[in-house]
Design a protein around this motif. Structure first.
Motif, mmCIF file in Angstrom:
data_model
loop_
_atom_site.group_PDB
_atom_site.id
_atom_site.type_symbol
_atom_site.label_atom_id
_atom_site.label_comp_id
_atom_site.label_asym_id
_atom_site.label_seq_id
_atom_site.Cartn_x
_atom_site.Cartn_y
_atom_site.Cartn_z
ATOM 1 N N ALA A 1 12.923 44.264 63.545
ATOM 2 C CA ALA A 1 13.395 45.895 63.490
ATOM 3 C C ALA A 1 12.691 46.492 62.639
ATOM 4 O O ALA A 1 12.801 46.034 61.311
ATOM 5 C CB ALA A 1 15.110 45.842 63.782
ATOM 6 N N VAL A 2 12.540 48.008 62.758
ATOM 7 C CA VAL A 2 12.202 48.684 61.748
ATOM 8 C C VAL A 2 12.679 49.971 61.816
ATOM 9 O O VAL A 2 13.499 50.325 62.776
ATOM 10 C CB VAL A 2 10.314 48.971 61.955
ATOM 11 C CG1 VAL A 2 9.666 47.775 61.780
ATOM 12 C CG2 VAL A 2 10.294 49.552 63.254
ATOM 13 N N LEU A 3 12.622 50.785 60.629
ATOM 14 C CA LEU A 3 13.103 52.179 60.510
ATOM 15 C C LEU A 3 11.941 52.959 60.745
ATOM 16 O O LEU A 3 10.895 53.025 60.034
ATOM 17 C CB LEU A 3 13.946 52.319 58.969
ATOM 18 C CG LEU A 3 14.877 53.464 59.157
ATOM 19 C CD1 LEU A 3 15.926 53.341 59.918
ATOM 20 C CD2 LEU A 3 15.365 53.633 57.762
ATOM 21 N N ILE A 4 12.097 54.164 61.501
ATOM 22 C CA ILE A 4 10.865 54.908 61.797
ATOM 23 C C ILE A 4 11.543 56.516 61.720
ATOM 24 O O ILE A 4 12.414 56.701 61.509
ATOM 25 C CB ILE A 4 10.305 54.852 63.343
ATOM 26 C CG1 ILE A 4 11.276 55.385 64.397
ATOM 27 C CG2 ILE A 4 9.928 53.529 63.557
ATOM 28 C CD1 ILE A 4 10.880 55.680 65.845
ATOM 29 N N ASP A 5 10.290 57.441 61.221
ATOM 30 C CA ASP A 5 10.617 58.635 61.194
ATOM 31 C C ASP A 5 10.002 59.336 62.480
ATOM 32 O O ASP A 5 8.865 59.641 62.382
ATOM 33 C CB ASP A 5 9.744 59.199 59.806
ATOM 34 C CG ASP A 5 10.104 60.693 59.445
ATOM 35 O OD1 ASP A 5 10.703 61.487 60.425
ATOM 36 O OD2 ASP A 5 9.798 61.130 58.313
ATOM 37 N N PRO A 6 10.715 59.718 63.329
ATOM 38 C CA PRO A 6 10.511 60.273 64.495
ATOM 39 C C PRO A 6 9.543 61.596 64.093
ATOM 40 O O PRO A 6 8.740 62.196 65.134
ATOM 41 C CB PRO A 6 11.738 60.765 65.224
ATOM 42 C CG PRO A 6 12.407 59.890 64.676
ATOM 43 C CD PRO A 6 12.276 59.658 63.053
ATOM 44 N N ASP A 7 9.793 62.258 63.016
ATOM 45 C CA ASP A 7 9.252 63.510 62.805
ATOM 46 C C ASP A 7 7.619 63.424 62.265
ATOM 47 O O ASP A 7 6.733 64.362 62.425
ATOM 48 C CB ASP A 7 9.961 64.389 61.552
ATOM 49 C CG ASP A 7 11.272 65.166 61.955
ATOM 50 O OD1 ASP A 7 11.236 65.138 63.186
ATOM 51 O OD2 ASP A 7 12.007 65.168 60.995
ATOM 52 N N LYS A 8 7.236 62.047 62.078
ATOM 53 C CA LYS A 8 5.878 61.967 61.986
ATOM 54 C C LYS A 8 5.126 61.146 62.775
ATOM 55 O O LYS A 8 4.165 60.603 62.407
ATOM 56 C CB LYS A 8 5.843 60.986 60.584
ATOM 57 C CG LYS A 8 6.323 61.787 59.190
ATOM 58 C CD LYS A 8 6.236 60.892 57.856
ATOM 59 C CE LYS A 8 6.725 61.610 56.495
ATOM 60 N NZ LYS A 8 6.207 60.751 55.191
ATOM 61 N N ALA A 9 5.719 61.027 64.079
ATOM 62 C CA ALA A 9 4.987 60.368 65.085
ATOM 63 C C ALA A 9 3.715 61.262 65.428
ATOM 64 O O ALA A 9 3.597 62.389 65.574
ATOM 65 C CB ALA A 9 5.728 60.537 66.488
ATOM 66 N N LEU A 10 2.758 60.342 65.696
ATOM 67 C CA LEU A 10 1.275 60.834 65.999
ATOM 68 C C LEU A 10 1.237 61.322 67.559
ATOM 69 O O LEU A 10 1.622 60.749 68.406
ATOM 70 C CB LEU A 10 0.121 60.134 65.711
ATOM 71 C CG LEU A 10 0.020 59.576 64.303
ATOM 72 C CD1 LEU A 10 -0.817 58.531 64.304
ATOM 73 C CD2 LEU A 10 -0.754 60.944 63.396
ATOM 74 N N PRO A 11 1.248 62.775 67.677
ATOM 75 C CA PRO A 11 1.227 63.132 69.086
ATOM 76 C C PRO A 11 -0.207 62.802 69.803
ATOM 77 O O PRO A 11 -1.292 62.470 69.073
ATOM 78 C CB PRO A 11 1.272 64.690 69.029
ATOM 79 C CG PRO A 11 0.560 65.057 67.730
ATOM 80 C CD PRO A 11 1.070 63.779 66.886
ATOM 81 N N GLY A 12 -0.091 62.495 71.350
ATOM 82 C CA GLY A 12 -1.126 62.319 72.075
ATOM 83 C C GLY A 12 -1.819 60.931 71.728
ATOM 84 O O GLY A 12 -3.194 61.016 71.515
ATOM 85 N N THR A 13 -1.162 59.767 71.338
ATOM 86 C CA THR A 13 -1.967 58.628 70.833
ATOM 87 C C THR A 13 -2.403 58.011 72.278
ATOM 88 O O THR A 13 -1.511 57.663 73.292
ATOM 89 C CB THR A 13 -0.918 57.479 70.425
ATOM 90 O OG1 THR A 13 -0.367 58.385 68.974
ATOM 91 C CG2 THR A 13 -1.824 56.361 69.937
ATOM 92 N N THR A 14 -3.645 58.040 72.138
ATOM 93 C CA THR A 14 -4.314 57.337 73.752
ATOM 94 C C THR A 14 -4.713 56.131 73.503
ATOM 95 O O THR A 14 -5.143 55.636 72.337
ATOM 96 C CB THR A 14 -5.330 58.119 74.077
ATOM 97 O OG1 THR A 14 -6.371 58.357 72.789
ATOM 98 C CG2 THR A 14 -4.737 59.600 74.347
ATOM 99 N N GLU A 15 -5.375 55.561 74.408
ATOM 100 C CA GLU A 15 -5.942 54.167 74.326
ATOM 101 C C GLU A 15 -7.385 54.250 73.649
ATOM 102 O O GLU A 15 -7.628 53.558 72.717
ATOM 103 C CB GLU A 15 -6.484 53.561 75.857
ATOM 104 C CG GLU A 15 -5.196 53.265 76.365
ATOM 105 C CD GLU A 15 -4.157 51.773 76.042
ATOM 106 O OE1 GLU A 15 -5.098 51.323 75.369
ATOM 107 O OE2 GLU A 15 -3.435 51.821 75.942
ATOM 108 N N GLU A 16 -8.062 55.408 73.654
ATOM 109 C CA GLU A 16 -9.471 55.633 73.106
ATOM 110 C C GLU A 16 -8.742 55.720 71.540
ATOM 111 O O GLU A 16 -9.450 55.207 70.804
ATOM 112 C CB GLU A 16 -10.126 56.844 73.464
ATOM 113 C CG GLU A 16 -10.516 56.812 74.903
ATOM 114 C CD GLU A 16 -9.625 56.602 76.043
ATOM 115 O OE1 GLU A 16 -8.396 57.295 75.739
ATOM 116 O OE2 GLU A 16 -9.878 56.419 77.178
ATOM 117 N N SER A 17 -7.917 56.747 71.410
ATOM 118 C CA SER A 17 -7.607 56.691 69.771
ATOM 119 C C SER A 17 -6.999 55.578 69.065
ATOM 120 O O SER A 17 -7.045 55.407 68.036
ATOM 121 C CB SER A 17 -6.500 58.108 69.512
ATOM 122 O OG SER A 17 -5.379 57.427 70.197
#
Length: 377
Positions: free
Chosen positions: A51-67
């Motif tokens: 388990a980890v602690l994440i910061d939702p405010d820093k999530a990368l938008p639009g993460t795709t298979e290509e990226s």
């Protein structure tokens, strides 16, 4: 938005990991970073991360298979850090210490008012202290020693955390373990904040109050509670609780050393100098304290820790800036005053290991000369 706990099975590419919360293998994993690929998440799972602690405010938008094919920036194994110059680390260490002071005040205030303690903030400042120590531990050790707080309990907890950060790094412990030890150092005396009378009591009498104040806190790891509960135990079975040597965890032994050293050397308490304190603690081995760990701690912070003021053989006073691991009696110092002639001298940085003229005579309390060490940084 508040940090969120996420099971490894629910972690997604683009999430920003703040800290590893659960891990069943002793592998060094950094506390923060984006996971950009499914392969990176699988690597964390293989490392035993649960388990980890994440910061939702820093999530990368639009993460795709290509990226996701881009070079991942993921929590990864710790690499040896290049020591950052003293002057470069100074402002960063200042910010880390100031943030820790702010959060620790909130923690102690919450304990006094019997409110919930927000551990996400504690984890964040613990990580900040660990990062500063990893870049150049001398800077944070120096800053912490010259800091002056009217709140003795606040300063004690923060000083213990700084010493623990340096100690854990010296032992090359995994990042998640280091961060937990720093957290335990910040929290080990919160019970004393509940009642002013407890500030004058022996440490072991406040353990129950500390654990009670923390029991309502979510995400408090069992090992942090364990270290706090055992840090007043002695290896010979005395102390409190009275348990056998084999039952006392390594983290508890480290916290005992850090706690006792800080109490003996705290400038606020006006007690012993670093050298005298180290000698006194060595006398308590192996009956009470772990002799091997204590030797490592003394080597880690130095015989004359950064921030100490020393008198040189010439009578000049100097501020210790940096340790010399190979020659602990000969650190790098900044000369600023002559105690015999009682006047200031042009500031000059001396590496005592590179010259023959000056040696350290003793540690001194600069207040006896009516001077403030903070004026000579």
């Amino acid at each position: 938005m508040a940090y969120q706990e996420v099971a490894i099975a629910d972690l997604r590419p683009g999430d920003y990991v703040v800290q590893v919360l659960q891990q069943n293998r002793d592998v060094a994993v950094k506390h923060a970073g984006w996971v950009r690929t499914a392969q990176a998440i699988e690597l964390l799972r293989q490392k035993g991360v649960k388990a980890v602690l994440i910061d939702p405010d820093k999530a990368l938008p639009g993460t795709t298979e290509e990226s996701q094919q881009a070079q991942p920036e993921t929590p990864s194994a710790t690499e040896p850090a290049v020591k950052v110059p003293f002057s470069d680390e100074w402002p960063k260490a200042q910010r880390a210490l100031q943030q820790t002071q702010l959060v620790q005040r909130q923690v102690l205030d919450a304990a006094r008012q019997q409110h919930h303690i927000d551990l996400t903030l504690v984890y964040e400042v613990s990580a900040g202290l660990a990062d500063s120590i990893s870049r150049n531990q001398d800077v944070l050790l120096c800053l912490n020693r010259i800091a002056e707080q009217s709140d003795t309990l606040l300063q004690h907890c923060i000083s213990c955390a700084v010493y623990m950060a340096a100690f854990a790094r010296h032992l090359n412990l995994p990042d998640h373990k280091t961060q937990s030890l720093i957290t335990a150092s910040l929290l080990h005396d919160v019970g004393k904040a509940i009642n002013q009378a407890k500030l004058q009591e022996e440490d072991h009498l406040a353990i129950a109050a500390s654990l009670h104040a923390l029991q309502k806190t979510v995400k408090l790891s069992g090992e942090v509670s364990l270290w706090i509960s055992q840090h007043c135990s002695h290896l010979d079975g005395t102390g409190s609780p009275k348990i056998s040597e084999r039952q006392i965890d390594k983290g508890s032994r480290m916290l005992a050393i850090v706690n006792n050293y800080e109490k003996l050397t705290s400038p606020l308490q006006g007690k012993l100098g670093p050298l005298a304190a180290s000698r006194q603690l060595l006398e308590r081995t192996p009956a009470q304290l772990d002799a091997e760990l204590l030797q490592m701690f003394i080597k880690c912070i130095g015989i004359y820790p950064p921030g100490s003021v020393v008198k040189l053989s010439s009578g000049k006073l100097a501020l210790v800036l940096e340790n010399n691991p190979k020659k602990p009696l000969l650190p790098k110092v900044k000369v600023f005053y002559h105690s015999v002639h009682q006047h200031h001298v042009p500031p000059k940085i001396l590496d005592l290991s590179r010259q023959q003229d000056e040696q350290i005579d003793s540690c001194i309390d600069l207040k006896k000369y009516g001077l403030d060490v903070r004026n000579y940084i």
